[in-house]
Design a protein around this motif. Structure first.
Motif: not given
Length: 159
Positions: A37, A131, A66, A63, A59-60, A6, A2-3
């Protein structure tokens, strides 16, 4: 991941929050875009049997919001969908994180009516992430019917 997704474009400045792990055989630096995070990562690695690799996997796959929802609703099935997380591990995570993560987190989506909730559930059942489904919902007119809303959402997601 996710990082990674983004991150700003190539050549643009970015500030990352880090967590440094020193082990006998390695020194590993983890980077996060948000304090939430990093905080969730730190809460996860405090749990017995959960290492940095599993925490990153969680975390991947989910989120922070979530993950918080899954903890507050005690949804084992949601955590089991993440690769590397079995039923027993998911149950232990929910037990350990209860009250620490999720209590202060609310749904990132504010659904204005039952039709939107039904459209959201249909998109999730079709395999879209919460998402992605939420972004598609925001593009819909507020009083759209369920079947028409699903069609419009699928069109916007297929672009």
């Amino acid at each position: 991941m996710s990082t990674f997704y983004n991150l700003p474009g190539l050549g643009e400045k970015v500030a990352l929050l880090t967590h440094f792990v020193v082990r006998e055989d390695a020194q590993i630096l983890f980077g996060f875009l948000s304090a939430e995070e990093r905080s969730a990562f730190r809460q996860l690695i405090k749990i017995s049997g959960v290492g940095p690799k599993m925490a990153l996997s969680l975390l991947s796959g989910l989120s922070v919001a979530e993950l918080g929802q899954a903890v507050s609703r005690q949804e084992v099935a949601r955590l089991v969908k993440v690769p590397g997380i079995g039923k027993k591990t998911a149950e232990r995570l929910l037990l350990e994180l209860k009250g620490k993560l999720g209590a202060d987190l609310t749904s990132p989506l504010s659904l204005s009516n039952d039709n939107q909730a039904d459209i959201l559930q249909a998109l999730i059942a079709l395999g879209y992430s919460e998402k992605e489904a939420g972004l598609a919902l925001k593009a819909l007119p507020p009083e759209v019917g369920v079947s028409e809303g699903i069609k419009l959402a699928l069109k916007s997601l297929s672009r």
